[in-house]
Each structure stands twice: as structure tokens, then as C-alpha cells.
Design a protein around this motif. Structure first.
Motif, short mmCIF file in Angstrom:
data_model
loop_
_atom_site.label_atom_id
_atom_site.label_comp_id
_atom_site.label_asym_id
_atom_site.label_seq_id
_atom_site.Cartn_x
_atom_site.Cartn_y
_atom_site.Cartn_z
N LEU A 170 -62.47 -36.28 12.12
CA LEU A 170 -61.03 -36.61 12.10
C LEU A 170 -60.68 -37.53 13.26
N GLY A 171 -61.19 -37.20 14.44
CA GLY A 171 -60.88 -38.01 15.62
C GLY A 171 -61.39 -39.43 15.46
N VAL A 172 -62.62 -39.57 14.97
CA VAL A 172 -63.21 -40.90 14.83
C VAL A 172 -62.46 -41.70 13.78
N VAL A 173 -62.19 -41.06 12.63
CA VAL A 173 -61.49 -41.79 11.56
C VAL A 173 -60.12 -42.24 12.05
N ALA A 174 -59.39 -41.35 12.73
CA ALA A 174 -58.07 -41.71 13.22
C ALA A 174 -58.16 -42.85 14.23
N ALA A 175 -59.19 -42.82 15.09
CA ALA A 175 -59.31 -43.84 16.13
C ALA A 175 -59.69 -45.19 15.54
N VAL A 176 -60.60 -45.17 14.56
CA VAL A 176 -61.05 -46.43 13.99
C VAL A 176 -59.90 -47.12 13.27
N ARG A 177 -59.03 -46.31 12.62
CA ARG A 177 -57.86 -46.91 11.97
C ARG A 177 -56.64 -46.62 12.83
N GLU A 178 -56.70 -46.91 14.09
CA GLU A 178 -55.61 -46.62 15.00
C GLU A 178 -54.31 -47.24 14.49
N GLY A 179 -53.25 -46.43 14.40
CA GLY A 179 -51.95 -46.95 13.99
C GLY A 179 -51.74 -46.97 12.49
N SER A 180 -52.80 -46.69 11.70
CA SER A 180 -52.65 -46.70 10.25
C SER A 180 -51.92 -45.43 9.81
N PRO A 181 -51.44 -45.39 8.54
CA PRO A 181 -50.79 -44.16 8.04
C PRO A 181 -51.69 -42.95 8.21
N LEU A 182 -52.99 -43.13 7.97
CA LEU A 182 -53.92 -42.02 8.10
C LEU A 182 -53.92 -41.48 9.52
N ASP A 183 -54.00 -42.41 10.47
CA ASP A 183 -54.00 -42.01 11.88
C ASP A 183 -52.73 -41.26 12.22
N ARG A 184 -51.59 -41.81 11.74
CA ARG A 184 -50.31 -41.16 12.06
C ARG A 184 -50.25 -39.77 11.43
N ALA A 185 -50.77 -39.65 10.20
CA ALA A 185 -50.75 -38.35 9.54
C ALA A 185 -51.59 -37.35 10.34
N VAL A 186 -52.80 -37.75 10.69
CA VAL A 186 -53.68 -36.85 11.45
C VAL A 186 -53.02 -36.44 12.75
N THR A 187 -52.45 -37.41 13.46
CA THR A 187 -51.85 -37.12 14.76
C THR A 187 -50.66 -36.17 14.61
N THR A 188 -49.78 -36.48 13.65
CA THR A 188 -48.57 -35.67 13.49
C THR A 188 -48.93 -34.24 13.09
N VAL A 189 -49.79 -34.12 12.09
CA VAL A 189 -50.16 -32.78 11.62
C VAL A 189 -50.81 -32.00 12.75
N SER A 190 -51.67 -32.67 13.52
CA SER A 190 -52.39 -31.92 14.55
C SER A 190 -51.45 -31.47 15.66
N VAL A 191 -50.47 -32.29 15.99
CA VAL A 191 -49.51 -31.84 17.01
C VAL A 191 -48.73 -30.64 16.49
N GLY A 192 -48.27 -30.74 15.24
CA GLY A 192 -47.48 -29.66 14.65
C GLY A 192 -48.27 -28.36 14.57
N LEU A 193 -49.48 -28.47 14.05
CA LEU A 193 -50.31 -27.29 13.84
C LEU A 193 -50.67 -26.64 15.17
N HIS A 194 -50.85 -27.48 16.17
CA HIS A 194 -51.25 -26.96 17.47
C HIS A 194 -50.15 -26.10 18.08
N ALA A 195 -48.92 -26.35 17.63
CA ALA A 195 -47.79 -25.63 18.22
C ALA A 195 -47.61 -24.24 17.59
N ILE A 196 -48.35 -23.93 16.52
CA ILE A 196 -48.18 -22.62 15.87
C ILE A 196 -49.15 -21.62 16.47
N PRO A 197 -48.66 -20.52 17.02
CA PRO A 197 -49.57 -19.53 17.61
C PRO A 197 -50.37 -18.81 16.52
N GLU A 198 -51.53 -18.26 16.90
CA GLU A 198 -52.43 -17.63 15.93
C GLU A 198 -51.76 -16.50 15.15
#
Lengths: 536, 319
Positions: free
Chosen positions: B121-149
Motif C-alpha cells: 500500500l505504501g509503495v503504490v501510494a508513493a509511486v502514484r503520489e497525489g493520485s486518487p488512489l494515493d489520496r484514498a489510501v491516505t485518507t482511509v488510513s488516517v481515519g482507520l488509525h483513529a478508531i481504537p481496537e
């Protein structure tokens, strides 16, 4: 005449409205060396990158470039590997996590002329290609070197490894960007030899340099650039000895020369007194690098006495301990034993245990002016902080005092309010000097502060230092490997080699009759000494 | 660091690790001693009669001097004998091995999925930096990270276990060998993966972007190396090196038995063992578990430092 490998016609590079390169045309044949000469910011690197088919961000390039019969532009790079590029800072293009050998073999694998089927034959071919490139880059072809990481190499070795990588790809052209900047005379001579050998092999070399000695030694043809405009072009001998253009004449004249006459008439007066009433005294200083079993000695019982108002130059090859000496004086490196005192007051070995007065009394100006400023705050802010921290001034007073010093070093309000990224290298170095002077230091340490600057800017800084010496009774310790700079400013010279003082004395004497081989080598004198030095 | 071989470095760190574990063991022993309340009284039941308390005290050797008991306990540690439970008289090591199996299973499965997915995920997002895919990965990961177990676990159980009935909501009744019914592992795995995937993929993405913009990557392309190869062999090692410490942290967290996840899904792992032991005031078990956790932390960090060193030999590792 050999074939033309690089042809550039009417090259124009622009950032917005500003032209970095304006109408440059040149032709470079196989086996010849063409030098692009000019001050920093004259468009040399932009031209070099254009030959690689690259443009820095925000720059538009037009014009016609042909490399080895193929037209080159931003979307049409030359054949991979056809143009070898050795940048000014070779360390930046070496991957920190890859071993030297792995990368060389990887490139060779990619450039095999006709790859054989069998794996073993392939491996043998790759190894042969790598060994050949190492030999041509004057590197030893031993396993130890191939197993190293870039950070385990010296600066000179890093440069040669970058060169070897390029040679594996069998280039037609080599673009060498300031290959000798920041190197001492002996290393410089080695680089010149390397490049000359490559030209003899039939590689066309585009040399981007402000070092006129190197240009003189290597280039067949010179193009002089002034703010991107080619002002003069012709055979090296003619251009550098009888320049037609006024700017070329200024460049040639600004080159520091090793002058043998004493530079300062006050020399004699101070000679007798400097022994007992030294402003700066270093006694039997011993310093080490590393720890545990990797601990090695960097300075062996070094003594140094400098009187008030005197300038002493500490010279030596890279790695001789000159910077370590300066760092010990400044407290940046903790000496193992020995005493450093200023005005008969002994300073604590470590910076952290020095009082504010002691800190103010020794100031350091670094080689890399850009690295010594915070990129996010204005220059004035950062300089006035000296007065706030060291003299407890109120911020308003400190700013005023800072402004006064800045004016003295030739910078105005408009420079001071800017961030460091908007000042040139020369202007920043002046600002760094102002920052040091604001502390009203008893001792000013200048560590290679002019290397990396072009000759004209360098001359400006040296003029400033000479003037400061005349107007203040400050003591100057000049760390340099450039004997021209030393001859211009220093009263006394101390020559360091492998941590030992091997020669010292008044400048005129040491430069006229050097007794130690290292001193002679640094003066670029006899040709056979360098080998002897390397063998030690 | 340049002159120190990885082997020598590991040995040195191992010796320091032994000292660290010893310090933790001492601290734990003294702290549990200092706890208020009397284990013998607690164990004697609701209506303790003084003779019974006295008997328990003798059996547990609580009547002997502190120094002597500590020496015995430490000696036991070296023979892998952590004493016996106050409650059930079972050896503490038996508790450890019982709890370790499910915890190790979960940790191993999590890491097995985590590393490739997060790096990819990290590599794909970085290679397409700024693409919709990258933004989706980044947004989802920030959101998901905020939810406690615990929140994620309860929601997943409610949706997939109770409402949809696709997966068993807990591991109740499966017993010790969770692999007999792999479906019970799905939800815990998802919960354990959620946050680490986010944090590690973001670190890999940032490291990869930095590496892709570095001069050495541009130079590798100049030398004719293919873009894929440059990404894989030149940029990726730099990017992964940046994520190794976080990966070590995650591994340590997993080996500690993630208490919340084990509690929600009723998995008899180390976390559950610890909670039960604390509730029952079963001091030898608590002490044994803490010493075990100290050992895993030291070992995991040692391995991580050696891996970092191999990946990025410039790194100054703490000696």
C-alpha cells in the motif's frame, strides 16, 4: 578531426522571465575537453543538465542539443548511459543502503553488449566490465572496496565510484560538474590525471568549473559564461592568457596567486611579542576521533600561539587534522588533553561548560554557509540572536547592532530581511561573518570559508577579511588548503600532516622555501612528491 | 558503528538485554511485594480463620525474609522455573505456554498479512503520489488509525457476528487450538491489523516518496536502470528501513497479548492470562508474565535494530 559528440545550438534556459542560459552554442568532439567557465549562478550546471536531457524544476529549455547523433530534449533523454554525469557532490547520487559492488554489477548487467545465455558467462562478463571500469576510474579492484557502503568511502573515492558507475555504461560524453571544488592541491592533481586519461580513451569531456588552474590543465577549449551569456570562447591557452573580454580578464585576475612577498608590513613588529603574550594559545593539544577500539588519534601535541591582530593559517591535506584543531579551539570537539586559552584564560574543553564570555571570545565561520543558517528565519533574526544570547542585549538593540555589522560586511537592509535561501553563497558567507563578528570575538576561526565560491566572490570575501583585520585587532585563524588564500591573508603558517605540525613559520618564508614535502605538495611544486605522500 | 560487525553488536546487545531483564525482574518482584493487602488473607476465603491464614502463609513461604524469597525466585528464573500459582498450584510456566500458543498464532498471522500489505500500500501510494488512489489510501488510513481496537472490535462483532452471522462472534468453546476452527480468527485478525497497517503503510509511503525524490534514484535512472528496478532495489530499502522501528513496536504489542482484543473475542491468550492473574491476585503468575514480556521486548528490539542496520548501514544504532 574526430567526430562531434555533443552539439548545442542556441540553448536558452528560462525561469519565468529570467534567462539562466542565453544563446549558448558549443561543439565537443570525442577525446576533447571543453570547459564552461563562470561564476556560480552563471548557468554552467543548467547547461550540463540540458545535455543530460534534464531541466531543473520550473525551468524551460529551448534550443537544439544533439548527443552522439541523437537529438536530446526534456522528453527525449540521450541513450541511457551515453552521457556520464559526475555531480559536484558525488555523495548525493550514491545510494546510502547499497554496496559499491552491487550497484556496479547491476549497471553492468544492464549494459552488456551482447548478453550471453549461460549464467556463468554472463557473470564473468559483468565482472570483467566492472573491473575495467574500476581500473579506468583509478580505483583498486579489490573485494574490500566492492563490499563497502558509500559512507565508508572518502570524498575522493566517492567521486571515483560515481565515475566508475558511469564508465560501466560506456559513455560517449562525461559532464563533470566542479570535480575539484573543496579539494586540496594533491587530490586536484589526481582528478586532473583521471580526467585526462578518460579523454585519451576517446570520451568527450564537458568540464564545468570555476577553478581556472584545472581548466588550464585539462581543457582544449573554453567558453566563458556570464549570467548565462557566453562572452568569450576559444582555445584555452589564448582565452586564459590573453582574454579579449573584460569579464574574462576579471575572472583571471581575481584568481588568488601564491605571492612570495610579505603581505603585512606589521609582521616584524609582532614577531618578537607573539611568543609570550599570545591572544590565542594552544598547548600540547591531543585529540582523538571515535571511541573504543576504533579510536584513532587526530592531533599529536599541537602547539600554537597567535598574537592579537595576527592571522595564522593552518594548512594541510584533507584529513590532516586542521578542522579538528579548529573544532577543539571552538569547543565543538572535546580534546583529550592539552590547553586552549584566550587572553591567558583557559577555556573548558567542551562547549557546554564554557561561560557566555568564553563562547563570545571564540567564533567559528563554517565552510558551508548555507548549512549554518536556519532556512526558515530571516538572516537578520538569526544574526541578532548572537547578541541576545551572548551579550544579553534586548532584541531591538541586538537587531540594530546586527544591522550595523551587516552593513560593515557589505550587506544592506534588503538582504538582511530575506530568508537565507534568497541570498547567494557569497552573500550568505558575508552574513555568517557578520554573525561571528557581532559576538566581538577575540579569535575568529574561518574554516575553508572561500572554497566552493567562484574566484570573483572569493576575492570579495578575502578583501573583506583583509579589511576587517586592518580595522579590528581580531585574531584570525584561517583553515585552508588554498595557498593563494593563505599568501594573501596570513602572517604565520602552520602545516599539519596526519595530526603533526610538520612545518611552521612566517608566510613569506614558508611559501618561498618550503622544507617539508607536504608543504611543497600543497604548493603544487614538485611532481613526484604526491606518490610518496600517498604511500605513507 | 562502521567497524562493529552485526554479530558482535548482537552479542553486546544481548548482554545488555540480560541486565535489562534482571532490572525489570527486580522491580516487578519488589513492586508486587509492596502492593497493599495480604495474599494469604485474600486466598483464605470469605470467612478466614487465623489458623488457615497462617497455614497458607507457610505454604507460600510468605513468612520467610524477602531477600531469601527473592534469591530463590531469581534462581528459579535461570532454571525456567517461575514458581507455582497461588490459586491452582499449577506451575507458572504452564500458564505461559498455554497463553502463548493463541497469542503467538495471532501475532504470526497478523505479521504475515501486515508486512506485505502495508509495504505494498505504501509503495503504490508513493509511486502514484497525489493520485486518487494515493489520496484514498491516505485518507482511509488516517481515519482507520483513529478508531481504537475495542470500538472496532465491538462494531465488527455486532455486524458480522450478530447481525449477519457470517463469522463466529467469539472464540468461546473452540478450546486451545484455534486453528481447528479458523473462522474465529478472522475478526480478531482484522482488528489487530487495522491500526498497524495504517501506521506502517504511511511510514513506508513517506519514506518511499523521500527516496524517489532523492538524487541517487534520479541518478540510477540516468545510468539506464529500469524504473521498476530502481523502485524495488534502490528506493524501497530506504523506505522500509524507516518503518522497521514501528514494525518492532507492533510486534512487541502483539506478543504482549492485546488484552482488549483477547477480552472481546474471548481468546485464551497471554492477555487473558494476565487479566485473570491480576484479578485473582495470583502474584507468581503476574511476575512470570511481566518477566516474559520484558524478554520479548528486549529480543524484538534487538532483532529490529539488526534488521535496520542491514537495511540501512548508516544508521547509528544505540549501543
Amino acid at each position: 578531426m574526430t567526430e562531434v559528440v555533443v552539439r548545442v545550438r542556441d540553448l536558452v534556459a528560462e525561469v519565468g522571465r529570467r534567462r539562466l542560459v542565453d544563446g549558448l552554442s558549443l561543439e565537443l568532439r570525442a577525446g576533447r575537453v571543453l570547459a564552461l567557465v563562470g561564476a556560480s549562478g552563471s548557468g554552467k550546471t543548467t547547461t550540463g543538465l540540458a545535455v543530460l536531457g534534464e531541466t531543473p524544476p520550473g525551468v524551460t529549455v529551448s534550443g537544439e542539443i544533439t548527443v552522439a547523433g541523437r537529438e536530446v530534449g526534456p522528453d527525449r533523454p540521450p541513450r541511457p548511459g551515453a552521457v556520464a554525469y559526475v555531480p559536484q557532490h558525488p555523495a548525493s547520487v550514491l545510494n546510502p543502503v547499497r554496496r559499491v559492488g552491487g550497484v556496479l554489477r547491476e549497471i553492468a548487467e544492464r549494459h552488456l553488449p551482447d548478453p550471453p545465455r549461460s549464467r556463468k558467462a554472463r557473470r564473468d562478463m559483468v565482472n570483467a566490465l566492472v573491473a575495467d571500469a574500476l581500473r579506468r576510474a583509478q580505483l583498486p579492484a579489490d573485494r574490500d572496496l566492492l563490499r563497502r557502503y558509500p559512507h565508508q568511502l572518502s570524498g575522493g573515492q566517492q567521486q571515483r565510484v560515481v565515475l566508475a558507475q558511469a564508465l560501466v555504461a560506456n559513455p560517449a560524453v562525461l559532464v563533470a560538474d566542479e570535480p575539484t571544488t573543496g579539494q586540496d592541491a594533491v587530490t586536484r592533481a589526481e582528478v586532473v590525471d583521471e580526467l585526462r586519461a578518460l579523454a585519451a580513451d576517446g570520451i568527450a569531456i564537458l568540464l564545468l568549473s570555476h577553478d581556472l588552474d584545472v581548466v588550464r590543465a585539462l581543457a582544449d577549449h573554453v567558453v566563458v559564461l556570464r549570467s548565462g551569456v557566453p562572452v568569450e570562447s576559444g582555445p584555452t591557452d589564448r582565452v586564459l592568457s590573453q582574454p579579449d573580454n573584460e569579464y574574462t580578464r576579471a575572472l583571471v585576475a581575481a584568481q588568488p596567486r601564491v605571492a612570495v612577498e610579505p603581505t603585512d608590513p606589521t609582521d616584524d613588529r609582532e614577531d618578537g611579542t607573539s611568543q609570550d603574550t599570545g591572544r590565542l594559545r594552544v598547548e600540547s593539544l591531543v585529540a582523538h576521533h571515535g571511541s573504543g577500539r576504533r579510536r584513532r588519534i587526530a592531533l599529536h601535541h599541537v602547539d600554537l600561539t597567535v598574537a592579537a591582530g595576527e592571522c595564522v593559517a593552518v594548512v594541510g591535506r584533507s584529513g590532516s587534522g586542521k578542522t579538528t584543531l579548529a573544532r577543539c579551539i571552538a569547543g565543538l570537539h572535546t580534546a583529550t588533553s592539552g590547553v586552549v586559552s584566550v587572553d591567558n584564560r583557559a577555556l573548558a574543553p567542551s562547549l557546554r561548560r564554557r561561560s557566555r564570555t568564553d563562547l563570545a571570545s571564540v567564533q567559528y565561520v563554517f565552510q558551508d554557509a548555507r548549512g549554518s543558517f536556519d532556512q526558515h528565519r530571516s538572516v537578520l533574526d538569526q544574526i541578532s540572536r548572537t547578541a541576545v544570547r551572548l551579550h544579553g542585549s534586548r532584541p531591538a538593540d541586538a537587531a540594530e547592532a546586527a544591522m550595523a555589522v551587516l552593513r560593515r560586511v557589505g550587506l544592506g537592509e534588503e538582504h538582511a530581511r530575506r530568508g537565507p535561501h534568497r541570498l547567494s553563497g557569497g552573500e550568505l558567507q558575508r552574513a555568517a561573518l557578520a554573525r561571528a563578528l557581532l559576538a566581538r570575538p577575540g579569535v575568529l576561526l574561518c574554516d575553508e570559508i572561500t572554497s566552493g565560491l567562484d574566484t570573483l566572490t572569493q576575492q570579495g570575501i578575502l578583501d573583506l577579511l583583509a579589511e576587517l583585520r586592518a580595522t579590528t585587532a581580531g585574531t584570525l585563524v584561517l583553515i585552508s588548503h588554498d595557498m593563494g588564500v593563505v599568501a594573501r591573508l596570513a602572517d604565520q603558517v602552520v602545516v599539519l600532516d596526519a595530526g603533526h605540525v610538520v612545518e611552521r613559520g612566517p608566510v613569506a618564508e614558508v611559501l618561498a622555501t618550503p622544507t617539508h614535502p607536504v608543504t611543497r605538495a600543497l604548493l603544487g611544486a614538485p611532481e613526484r612528491e604526491p606518490d610518496e605522500l600517498i604511500a605513507r | 558503528m562502521a567497524g562493529l560487525s552485526p554479530g558482535r553488536y548482537a552479542l553486546r546487545r544481548l548482554l545488555v538485554g540480560v541486565l535489562q531483564v534482571f532490572a525489570v525482574a527486580t522491580a516487578v518482584f519488589l513492586l508486587t511485594e509492596a502492593l497493599p493487602g495480604d495474599a494469604a488473607v485474600a486466598l483464605a476465603g470469605d470467612n478466614p480463620d487465623p489458623a488457615r491464614i497462617e497455614q497458607i502463609r507457610r505454604v507460600m513461604r510468605l513468612d520467610q525474609p524477602l531477600a531469601e524469597r527473592f534469591a530463590d525466585w531469581l534462581g528459579g528464573l535461570f532454571r525456567f522455573d517461575l514458581g507455582v500459582s497461588l490459586v491452582s498450584q499449577r506451575p507458572v510456566t504452564a500458564f505461559l505456554t498455554d497463553g502463548l500458543a493463541p497469542t503467538m498464532l495471532l501475532a504470526a498471522l497478523t505479521l504475515l498479512v501486515l508486512v506485505p500489505v502495508a509495504v505494498l500500500l505504501g509503495v503504490v501510494a508513493a509511486v502514484r503520489e497525489g493520485s486518487p488512489l494515493d489520496r484514498a489510501v491516505t485518507t482511509v488510513s488516517v481515519g482507520l488509525h483513529a478508531i481504537p481496537e475495542f470500538a472496532l472490535a465491538i462494531v465488527l462483532v455486532a455486524v458480522f457476528g450478530v447481525q449477519l452471522r457470517w463469522l463466529p462472534p467469539t472464540a468461546v468453546g473452540v478450546g486451545d487450538n484455534l486453528l481447528r476452527q479458523p473462522a474465529v480468527l478472522v475478526l480478531p485478525l482484522v482488528v489487530l491489523l487495522a491500526r498497524p497497517i495504517c501506521s506502517i503503510s504511511r511510514l513506508v509511503r513517506a519514506g518511499m516518496i523521500e527516496a524517489l525524490h532523492a538524487d541517487y534514484v534520479r541518478h540510477a535512472r540516468r545510468l539506464g536502470l529500469s524504473p521498476g528496478r530502481v523502485r524495488l532495489r534502490h528506493a524501497l530499502p530506504n523506505a522500509v528501513a524507516a518503518a522497521v522501528p514501528q514494525l518492532a513496536h507492533t510486534t512487541d504489542w502483539l506478543l504482549g497479548g492485546v488484552i482488549v482484543v483477547e477480552a472481546v473475542f474471548v481468546i485464551p491468550g497471554l492477555g487473558t492470562t494476565l487479566v485473570d492473574a491480576v484479578a485473582a491476585r495470583d502474584l507468581p503468575v503476574v511476575q512470570g508474565l511481566v518477566v516474559f514480556f520484558a524478554v520479548t521486548t528486549v529480543l524484538v528490539n534487538l532483532v529490529a535494530d539488526i534488521v535496520s542496520f542491514r537495511l540501512s548501514p548508516r544508521t547509528e544504532v544505540v549501543r
